[in-house]
Design an enzyme around this catalytic site. Structure first.
Site, PDB file in Angstrom:
ATOM      1  N   LYS A 125       0.819  -1.215   0.000  1.00 21.50           N
ATOM      2  CA  LYS A 125       0.000   0.000   0.000  1.00 21.50           C
ATOM      3  C   LYS A 125       0.853   1.266   0.000  1.00 21.50           C
ATOM      4  CE  LYS A 125      -3.829  -2.386   2.270  1.00 21.50           C
ATOM      5  NZ  LYS A 125      -3.150  -3.695   2.393  1.00 21.50           N
ATOM      6  N   LYS A 160      -8.546   1.398   5.616  1.00 25.15           N
ATOM      7  CA  LYS A 160      -7.996   0.053   5.805  1.00 25.15           C
ATOM      8  C   LYS A 160      -6.643   0.139   6.498  1.00 25.15           C
ATOM      9  CE  LYS A 160      -6.761   0.131   0.872  1.00 25.15           C
ATOM     10  NZ  LYS A 160      -6.929  -0.569  -0.427  1.00 25.15           N
ATOM     11  N   ARG A 210      -7.063  -8.268 -10.640  1.00 24.79           N
ATOM     12  CA  ARG A 210      -5.721  -8.691 -10.233  1.00 24.79           C
ATOM     13  C   ARG A 210      -4.936  -9.029 -11.510  1.00 24.79           C
ATOM     14  NH1 ARG A 210      -3.025 -10.958  -5.987  1.00 24.79           N
ATOM     15  NH2 ARG A 210      -3.748  -9.026  -5.015  1.00 24.79           N
ATOM     16  N   ARG A 224     -12.288  -9.669 -10.134  1.00 25.32           N
ATOM     17  CA  ARG A 224     -12.950 -10.125  -8.915  1.00 25.32           C
ATOM     18  C   ARG A 224     -14.075  -9.160  -8.595  1.00 25.32           C
ATOM     19  NH1 ARG A 224      -7.557  -9.841  -5.479  1.00 25.32           N
ATOM     20  NH2 ARG A 224      -7.676  -7.823  -6.530  1.00 25.32           N
ATOM     21  N   ARG A 232     -15.706  -5.236  -0.431  1.00 29.59           N
ATOM     22  CA  ARG A 232     -14.447  -5.932  -0.719  1.00 29.59           C
ATOM     23  C   ARG A 232     -14.655  -6.954  -1.831  1.00 29.59           C
ATOM     24  NH1 ARG A 232     -13.420  -8.190   5.160  1.00 29.59           N
ATOM     25  NH2 ARG A 232     -15.619  -8.697   4.792  1.00 29.59           N
ATOM     26  N   ASP A 272      -3.370  -4.597  -8.262  1.00 31.52           N
ATOM     27  CA  ASP A 272      -4.824  -4.479  -8.234  1.00 31.52           C
ATOM     28  C   ASP A 272      -5.224  -3.176  -8.910  1.00 31.52           C
ATOM     29  OD1 ASP A 272      -4.917  -6.847  -6.824  1.00 31.52           O
ATOM     30  OD2 ASP A 272      -5.031  -5.866  -4.871  1.00 31.52           O
ATOM     31  N   GLU A 280      -3.144  -1.210  -5.465  1.00 32.06           N
ATOM     32  CA  GLU A 280      -2.135  -1.905  -4.675  1.00 32.06           C
ATOM     33  C   GLU A 280      -1.116  -2.568  -5.600  1.00 32.06           C
ATOM     34  OE1 GLU A 280      -3.246  -4.568  -1.565  1.00 32.06           O
ATOM     35  OE2 GLU A 280      -4.802  -3.265  -0.765  1.00 32.06           O
ATOM     36  N   ASN A 282       1.235  -5.786  -4.985  1.00 32.28           N
ATOM     37  CA  ASN A 282       1.468  -6.872  -4.033  1.00 32.28           C
ATOM     38  C   ASN A 282       2.776  -7.586  -4.349  1.00 32.28           C
ATOM     39  OD1 ASN A 282      -1.350  -7.055  -2.583  1.00 32.28           O
ATOM     40  ND2 ASN A 282      -1.767  -6.818  -4.767  1.00 32.28           N
TER      41      ASN A 282
END
Length: 312
Positions: A125, A160, A210, A224, A232, A272, A280, A282
């Protein structure tokens, strides 16, 4: 070329063999003739510059309830290993950070994937804040007044934890929501880390995509879609996976960040994207390999191992 591969991960007994990306990487490693050694982060030791792990030789197979076979416990010097897969899930806390410092003692002679110093310097993040032109309006702070001002400006926001994962403790705070103070109090009680606030992106109703990058190149993606009444999109909280392809904007995002990711030794990355925005990056323990393969047949585990083998 047979490689000695150590896998630093969470307990293998409890993984979902039909979703876990580490399991997919282990299966592909065995298919190529590589030898696997499994250990938990807590079993890593550093003494006089020597990094060892207490673990087990392991073989894996896709059989629910009987997906692994372990040998006797033994201690191995990771300097004698060709590759270490750094694959435990966050939280990205001091225990996690300490393992990256320890693994630096063997990398790059022993190739650690992803590069431990880059993982430490690129929590997901925070890394995205280096690309403000690609990201939604974002605030990282412990200052409640600053959070109030951000909410007043953007009205509909997401709160978050900065170092969380998997959609845990993610709150959508609408303009008329009276839970703002309670949410901030929850974060304060969980720890001293800052909160991340982002403007809510309505495009999330069409999905949170993703995208998997290998050596900086986008090689696969899955969309997603959040469940009804859920902010979420994470699949373990009800998000619905669906096949997808990359838009021109998503390719632009990948082209903007890909060279830097590769230069930092971040071989396997999952980003993301919601609508036109990167949310994001990751790098700690990216997921999505098995879901993508089920939808379009792309074997991303093979692409990751191609990238690893090219460095050995």
């Amino acid at each position: 070329m047979s490689l000695a591969v150590a896998v630093q991960m969470d307990p293998i007994q409890s993984i979902d063999i039909n979703a876990d990306s580490t399991f997919a990487l282990m299966l592909e490693a065995e298919r190529r003739g590589h030898r696997l050694f499994y250990y938990l982060p807590r079993d890593l030791s550093l003494r006089d510059g020597r990094v060892t792990a207490r673990g087990h030789e392991i073989t894996v197979r896709r059989m629910a309830g009987d997906h692994y076979r372990m040998g006797a416990a033994e201690v191995r010097d990771l300097a004698d290993t060709d590759v270490v897969l750094l694959r435990q899930d966050p939280p990205f806390d001091m225990a996690y950070i300490t393992t990256t410092h320890m693994l630096e003692h063997v990398h790059p002679k022993t190739l650690v994937v992803n590069d431990p110093s880059s993982v430490r310097n690129a929590p997901e993040k925070l890394l995205v804040t280096h690309y403000p032109e690609l990201a939604p309006p974002t605030l990282i702070t412990t200052d409640v007044l600053a959070l109030r001002e951000f909410r007043a400006e953007h009205r509909d926001i997401i709160l978050k934890p900065l170092y969380g994962n998997g959609g845990a403790a993610v709150f959508r705070i609408r303009p008329d929501d009276e839970n703002f103070n309670s949410a901030v109090e929850v974060f304060s009680r969980l720890g001293r880390e800052p909160i991340i606030a982002q403007r809510y992106l309505p495009d999330v109703r069409q999905g949170d995509k993703r995208i998997i990058l290998v050596d900086g190149e986008p090689l696969g993606a899955i969309n997603r879609v959040p469940a009804e009444g859920e902010a979420r999109s994470n699949m373990h909280v009800g998000g619905r996976p669906e096949a997808t392809s990359l838009t021109a904007r998503e390719r632009e995002i990948c082209e903007a960040i890909g060279p830097s990711l590769k230069a930092q030794g971040l071989i396997f990355v999952g980003i993301d994207v919601i609508g036109d925005y990167l949310t994001e990056i990751n790098v700690t323990s990216p997921t999505g390999l098995q879901e993508i393969e089920r939808f379009d047949g792309t074997n991303l585990a093979a692409s990751i191992w191609d990238a690893i083998e090219s460095r050995r």
